[in-house]
Design an enzyme around this catalytic site. Structure first.
Site, PDB file in Angstrom:
ATOM      1  N   THR A 138       0.818  -1.209   0.000  1.00 41.49           N
ATOM      2  CA  THR A 138       0.000   0.000   0.000  1.00 41.49           C
ATOM      3  C   THR A 138       0.858   1.268   0.000  1.00 41.49           C
ATOM      4  O   THR A 138       2.002   1.254   0.471  1.00 41.49           O
ATOM      5  CB  THR A 138      -0.894   0.008   1.265  1.00 41.49           C
ATOM      6  OG1 THR A 138      -1.511   1.279   1.399  1.00 41.49           O
ATOM      7  CG2 THR A 138      -0.092  -0.257   2.536  1.00 41.49           C
ATOM      8  N   ASP A 139       0.268   2.357  -0.450  1.00 40.46           N
ATOM      9  CA  ASP A 139       0.974   3.646  -0.390  1.00 40.46           C
ATOM     10  C   ASP A 139       1.072   4.174   1.046  1.00 40.46           C
ATOM     11  O   ASP A 139       1.851   5.092   1.323  1.00 40.46           O
ATOM     12  CB  ASP A 139       0.296   4.690  -1.295  1.00 40.46           C
ATOM     13  CG  ASP A 139      -1.161   4.972  -0.949  1.00 40.46           C
ATOM     14  OD1 ASP A 139      -1.704   4.352  -0.003  1.00 40.46           O
ATOM     15  OD2 ASP A 139      -1.775   5.810  -1.632  1.00 40.46           O
ATOM     16  N   GLU A 140       0.275   3.578   1.969  1.00 41.68           N
ATOM     17  CA  GLU A 140       0.278   4.106   3.346  1.00 41.68           C
ATOM     18  C   GLU A 140       1.614   3.912   4.044  1.00 41.68           C
ATOM     19  O   GLU A 140       1.878   4.546   5.068  1.00 41.68           O
ATOM     20  CB  GLU A 140      -0.845   3.462   4.167  1.00 41.68           C
ATOM     21  CG  GLU A 140      -2.202   3.741   3.570  1.00 41.68           C
ATOM     22  CD  GLU A 140      -3.348   3.630   4.557  1.00 41.68           C
ATOM     23  OE1 GLU A 140      -3.105   3.568   5.763  1.00 41.68           O
ATOM     24  OE2 GLU A 140      -4.494   3.617   4.084  1.00 41.68           O
ATOM     25  N   TYR A 164      -1.994  -0.304  10.987  1.00 40.47           N
ATOM     26  CA  TYR A 164      -2.093  -1.000   9.692  1.00 40.47           C
ATOM     27  C   TYR A 164      -0.886  -0.676   8.819  1.00 40.47           C
ATOM     28  O   TYR A 164      -0.210  -1.568   8.292  1.00 40.47           O
ATOM     29  CB  TYR A 164      -3.392  -0.600   8.975  1.00 40.47           C
ATOM     30  CG  TYR A 164      -3.380  -0.919   7.494  1.00 40.47           C
ATOM     31  CD1 TYR A 164      -3.420  -2.244   7.048  1.00 40.47           C
ATOM     32  CD2 TYR A 164      -3.315   0.098   6.532  1.00 40.47           C
ATOM     33  CE1 TYR A 164      -3.385  -2.537   5.690  1.00 40.47           C
ATOM     34  CE2 TYR A 164      -3.283  -0.191   5.185  1.00 40.47           C
ATOM     35  CZ  TYR A 164      -3.325  -1.511   4.763  1.00 40.47           C
ATOM     36  OH  TYR A 164      -3.287  -1.812   3.418  1.00 40.47           O
ATOM     37  N   LYS A 168       2.123  -3.148   7.416  1.00 41.59           N
ATOM     38  CA  LYS A 168       2.408  -3.350   5.975  1.00 41.59           C
ATOM     39  C   LYS A 168       3.851  -2.945   5.677  1.00 41.59           C
ATOM     40  O   LYS A 168       4.537  -3.609   4.892  1.00 41.59           O
ATOM     41  CB  LYS A 168       1.434  -2.551   5.109  1.00 41.59           C
ATOM     42  CG  LYS A 168      -0.004  -3.041   5.124  1.00 41.59           C
ATOM     43  CD  LYS A 168      -0.184  -4.453   4.563  1.00 41.59           C
ATOM     44  CE  LYS A 168      -0.009  -4.524   3.077  1.00 41.59           C
ATOM     45  NZ  LYS A 168      -0.374  -5.873   2.545  1.00 41.59           N
TER      46      LYS A 168
HETATM   47  P1  NAD Z   1      -9.695  -7.174   2.260  1.00 40.07           P
HETATM   48  O1  NAD Z   1      -9.690  -6.883   3.710  1.00 40.07           O
HETATM   49  O2  NAD Z   1     -10.918  -6.908   1.465  1.00 40.07           O
HETATM   50  O3  NAD Z   1      -9.337  -8.725   2.021  1.00 40.07           O
HETATM   51  C1  NAD Z   1      -8.338  -9.374   2.751  1.00 40.07           C
HETATM   52  C2  NAD Z   1      -8.474 -10.875   2.504  1.00 40.07           C
HETATM   53  O4  NAD Z   1      -7.431 -11.545   3.213  1.00 40.07           O
HETATM   54  C3  NAD Z   1      -9.799 -11.459   3.006  1.00 40.07           C
HETATM   55  O5  NAD Z   1     -10.333 -12.347   2.053  1.00 40.07           O
HETATM   56  C4  NAD Z   1      -9.404 -12.207   4.284  1.00 40.07           C
HETATM   57  O6  NAD Z   1     -10.245 -13.316   4.569  1.00 40.07           O
HETATM   58  C5  NAD Z   1      -7.995 -12.645   3.931  1.00 40.07           C
HETATM   59  N1  NAD Z   1      -7.163 -12.889   5.129  1.00 40.07           N
HETATM   60  C6  NAD Z   1      -7.028 -12.066   6.204  1.00 40.07           C
HETATM   61  N2  NAD Z   1      -6.217 -12.645   7.096  1.00 40.07           N
HETATM   62  C7  NAD Z   1      -5.808 -13.834   6.571  1.00 40.07           C
HETATM   63  C8  NAD Z   1      -4.941 -14.866   6.998  1.00 40.07           C
HETATM   64  N3  NAD Z   1      -4.334 -14.798   8.189  1.00 40.07           N
HETATM   65  N4  NAD Z   1      -4.752 -15.936   6.195  1.00 40.07           N
HETATM   66  C9  NAD Z   1      -5.381 -16.015   5.000  1.00 40.07           C
HETATM   67  N5  NAD Z   1      -6.223 -15.067   4.533  1.00 40.07           N
HETATM   68  C10 NAD Z   1      -6.423 -13.987   5.316  1.00 40.07           C
HETATM   69  O7  NAD Z   1      -8.436  -6.410   1.678  1.00 40.07           O
HETATM   70  P2  NAD Z   1      -8.238  -5.711   0.252  1.00 40.07           P
HETATM   71  O8  NAD Z   1      -8.747  -4.348   0.317  1.00 40.07           O
HETATM   72  O9  NAD Z   1      -8.721  -6.650  -0.796  1.00 40.07           O
HETATM   73  O10 NAD Z   1      -6.639  -5.629   0.229  1.00 40.07           O
HETATM   74  C11 NAD Z   1      -5.866  -6.700  -0.312  1.00 40.07           C
HETATM   75  C12 NAD Z   1      -4.401  -6.344  -0.217  1.00 40.07           C
HETATM   76  O11 NAD Z   1      -4.161  -5.141  -0.942  1.00 40.07           O
HETATM   77  C13 NAD Z   1      -3.926  -6.060   1.213  1.00 40.07           C
HETATM   78  O12 NAD Z   1      -2.639  -6.599   1.358  1.00 40.07           O
HETATM   79  C14 NAD Z   1      -3.901  -4.544   1.314  1.00 40.07           C
HETATM   80  O13 NAD Z   1      -2.919  -4.120   2.222  1.00 40.07           O
HETATM   81  C15 NAD Z   1      -3.531  -4.181  -0.111  1.00 40.07           C
HETATM   82  N6  NAD Z   1      -4.013  -2.856  -0.576  1.00 40.07           N
HETATM   83  C16 NAD Z   1      -5.326  -2.509  -0.447  1.00 40.07           C
HETATM   84  C17 NAD Z   1      -5.767  -1.291  -0.968  1.00 40.07           C
HETATM   85  C18 NAD Z   1      -7.214  -0.861  -0.862  1.00 40.07           C
HETATM   86  O14 NAD Z   1      -7.532   0.285  -1.197  1.00 40.07           O
HETATM   87  N7  NAD Z   1      -8.127  -1.712  -0.442  1.00 40.07           N
HETATM   88  C19 NAD Z   1      -4.860  -0.432  -1.594  1.00 40.07           C
HETATM   89  C20 NAD Z   1      -3.520  -0.805  -1.690  1.00 40.07           C
HETATM   90  C21 NAD Z   1      -3.117  -2.048  -1.197  1.00 40.07           C
HETATM   91  O1  DAU Z   2      -4.150   4.047   0.441  1.00 38.20           O
HETATM   92  C1  DAU Z   2      -4.362   2.669   0.354  1.00 38.20           C
HETATM   93  C2  DAU Z   2      -5.203   2.209   1.524  1.00 38.20           C
HETATM   94  O2  DAU Z   2      -6.519   2.688   1.278  1.00 38.20           O
HETATM   95  C3  DAU Z   2      -5.199   0.700   1.706  1.00 38.20           C
HETATM   96  O3  DAU Z   2      -3.906   0.271   2.013  1.00 38.20           O
HETATM   97  C4  DAU Z   2      -6.159   0.287   2.820  1.00 38.20           C
HETATM   98  O4  DAU Z   2      -6.228  -1.114   2.901  1.00 38.20           O
HETATM   99  C5  DAU Z   2      -7.527   0.835   2.483  1.00 38.20           C
HETATM  100  O5  DAU Z   2      -8.417   0.548   3.530  1.00 38.20           O
HETATM  101  C6  DAU Z   2      -7.466   2.339   2.252  1.00 38.20           C
HETATM  102  O6  DAU Z   2      -7.171   3.046   3.488  1.00 38.20           O
HETATM  103  P1  DAU Z   2      -7.940   4.383   3.893  1.00 38.20           P
HETATM  104  O7  DAU Z   2      -7.861   4.567   5.347  1.00 38.20           O
HETATM  105  O8  DAU Z   2      -7.511   5.517   3.021  1.00 38.20           O
HETATM  106  O9  DAU Z   2      -9.429   3.954   3.412  1.00 38.20           O
HETATM  107  P2  DAU Z   2     -10.884   4.185   4.065  1.00 38.20           P
HETATM  108  O10 DAU Z   2     -11.869   3.787   3.015  1.00 38.20           O
HETATM  109  O11 DAU Z   2     -10.997   3.562   5.411  1.00 38.20           O
HETATM  110  O12 DAU Z   2     -10.927   5.759   4.223  1.00 38.20           O
HETATM  111  C7  DAU Z   2     -10.774   6.610   3.115  1.00 38.20           C
HETATM  112  C8  DAU Z   2     -10.793   8.038   3.639  1.00 38.20           C
HETATM  113  O13 DAU Z   2     -12.120   8.316   4.094  1.00 38.20           O
HETATM  114  C9  DAU Z   2      -9.878   8.245   4.820  1.00 38.20           C
HETATM  115  O14 DAU Z   2      -9.329   9.559   4.734  1.00 38.20           O
HETATM  116  C10 DAU Z   2     -10.800   8.162   6.033  1.00 38.20           C
HETATM  117  C11 DAU Z   2     -12.112   8.683   5.487  1.00 38.20           C
HETATM  118  N1  DAU Z   2     -13.332   8.087   6.093  1.00 38.20           N
HETATM  119  C12 DAU Z   2     -13.419   6.748   6.173  1.00 38.20           C
HETATM  120  C13 DAU Z   2     -14.527   6.158   6.742  1.00 38.20           C
HETATM  121  C14 DAU Z   2     -14.634   4.652   6.862  1.00 38.20           C
HETATM  122  C15 DAU Z   2     -14.354   8.910   6.535  1.00 38.20           C
HETATM  123  O15 DAU Z   2     -14.270  10.153   6.422  1.00 38.20           O
HETATM  124  N2  DAU Z   2     -15.470   8.335   7.080  1.00 38.20           N
HETATM  125  C16 DAU Z   2     -15.577   6.984   7.234  1.00 38.20           C
HETATM  126  O16 DAU Z   2     -16.610   6.529   7.783  1.00 38.20           O
END
Ligand code: NAD
Ligand code: DAU
Length: 368
Positions: A138-140, A164, A168
């Site tokens: 992730t970019d975080e 988180y 990562k």
């Molecule tokens: P998500 O939470 O929707 O899915 C995570 C999956 O991992 C689920 O299916 C869960 O059951 C599985 N999991 C969790 N713990 C586990 C374990 N111990 N063993 C096996 N499986 C397990 O997450 P996502 O949003 O699909 O993110 C996927 C990946 O991409 C993550 O590594 C996250 O850090 C990265 N990522 C997410 C975003 C985003 O915006 N969602 C952006 C950049 C990177």
């Molecule tokens: O940048 C990549 C990341 O983006 C991933 O690595 C994470 O897995 C993914 O969850 C996401 O993180 P964020 O914290 O940016 O996503 P989230 O959807 O939780 O929140 C997006 C923005 O919205 C953040 O600035 C917080 C804000 N927010 C979120 C929620 C849930 C609100 O203002 N209200 C809310 O209820």
């Protein structure tokens, strides 16, 4: 039946992982997939219902922390690559309970790396040359940006701010070390915020959609002027495919859509789309409620994706206006999926995360 070596995907029942699996298997000639997922609250086998009866997909319900299981999957299936999505992924949950994040994201990645290293040592010839461990991150990990700072590039120092992000970042460092120390052929991707079908409604976009349709407040943290760089999930998946096929070993690739938006602007755009697609007597924007901010809330993320564009010729296909419309339509057309995932446990989470957030002073005058 195909005789190609499969891909071993972890977390392929989650949001991005399931989009990746579905996209990959849309190609009739694609290699099979073994999908290891613990099916936590975020993992949903119904995301993969359209693959029922497809012998190319094997869902294994198990934990990446289970060394014997991972070993046996590697020995039995001899995958040509591991694509590692599995993680605890929600920042707010990491603030309220960081332990699970350290276990899965750090120890789980460590376990996979050790199993991959053992397995890689047994390979030779073409099978060894082809093997890859792709870590999805992730970019975080880069922390937060001031409004005028340049976007994150691959050499931006790590400065994770939430549990988180720290977990990562630790996993990225482990992957790097396993390449440098043991020669494991790894690739790392660091992507910005994704949106699209099958995203669990704890994240901003699906949460706002779900609350809007249920007549509930749309919670905007703080002043709503935090910036995220949104990418349609299919574009993230195509970038991962590209890195897997063409990425240089040991390299990191940043992935993003060059689409920075304030949170309040995203929420307002969703409201406008709902006003058009599911009109009601009052405007959805009337439900916007500013609430107590997220502790340590990162102000701005932005990705500099020039490396993957230049070296691997990857570009996103979807712009935000179309991507968001497609996403809103998907959620409207898949309400049974939403109802299925917003069960008892989900309601407990909503209570835990939002009941202590008081509605704050009215920011409705802020410019997005
Ligand atoms: P998500 O939470 O929707 O899915 C995570 C999956 O991992 C689920 O299916 C869960 O059951 C599985 N999991 C969790 N713990 C586990 C374990 N111990 N063993 C096996 N499986 C397990 O997450 P996502 O949003 O699909 O993110 C996927 C990946 O991409 C993550 O590594 C996250 O850090 C990265 N990522 C997410 C975003 C985003 O915006 N969602 C952006 C950049 C990177
Ligand atoms: O940048 C990549 C990341 O983006 C991933 O690595 C994470 O897995 C993914 O969850 C996401 O993180 P964020 O914290 O940016 O996503 P989230 O959807 O939780 O929140 C997006 C923005 O919205 C953040 O600035 C917080 C804000 N927010 C979120 C929620 C849930 C609100 O203002 N209200 C809310 O209820």
């Amino acid at each position: 039946m195909t005789t190609q070596s499969p891909l071993l995907v972890t977390g392929g029942a989650g949001f991005i992982g399931s989009n990746f699996v579905l996209r990959h298997l849309r190609n009739a000639a694609a290699a099979p997939m073994v999908n290891l997922d613990a099916l936590t609250y975020a993992g949903n086998p119904h995301n993969l219902d359209s693959l029922a009866g497809d012998a190319r997909h094997t869902l294994v319900h198990g934990d990446i922390l289970d060394r014997e299981l991972v070993r046996s999957l590697l020995t039995t299936h001899r995958p040509r690559a591991i694509v590692h999505f599995a993680a605890e992924s929600h920042v707010d949950r990491s603030i309220l309970g960081p332990g699970a994040f350290l276990k899965t994201n750090i120890d789980g990645t460590f376990n996979l790396l050790e199993c991959a290293r053992e397995h890689y040592a047994t390979l030779d010839g073409a099978e060894r040359d082809a093997f890859r461990f792709l870590h999805v991150s992730t970019d975080e990990v880069y922390g937060t940006l001031q409004p005028d700072e340049p976007a994150f590039h691959e050499d931006t120092p790590f400065a994770p701010n939430s549990p988180y992000a720290a977990s990562k970042a630790a996993s990225d460092h482990l992957v790097r070390a396993w390449t440098h120390t043991y020669g494991l052929p790894t690739l790392i991707t660091n992507c910005s915020n994704n949106y699209g079908p099958f995203q669990f409604p704890e994240k901003l976009i699906p949460l706002v959609l779900s609350n809007a349709l249920n007549g509930k407040p749309l919670p905007v943290y703080g002043d709503g002027l935090q910036v995220r760089d949104w990418l349609f999930v299919e574009d993230h998946c195509s970038a991962i495919e590209t890195v897997l096929a063409k990425g240089r070993l040991g390299e990191t690739y940043n992935i993003g859509g060059n689409n920075q938006q304030t949170n309040i602007s995203v929420v307002r755009t969703i409201c406008t789309l709902l006003d058009e697609l599911r009109p009601k007597a009052t405007a959805y924007a009337d439900q916007i409620t500013y609430v107590t901010d997220r502790p340590g809330h990162d102000r701005r993320y932005a990705i500099d994706a020039r490396k993957i564009q230049r070296e691997l010729e990857w570009f996103p296909a979807q712009d935000f206006v179309n991507g968001l419309r497609l996403t809103v339509e998907w959620y409207l057309n898949n309400q049974p999926w939403v109802q299925n995932v917003t069960s008892g446990a989900y309601r407990e989470w909503m209570d835990k995360n939002y009941s202590d957030r008081t509605a704050t002073s009215d920011h409705k005058g802020v410019t997005a």
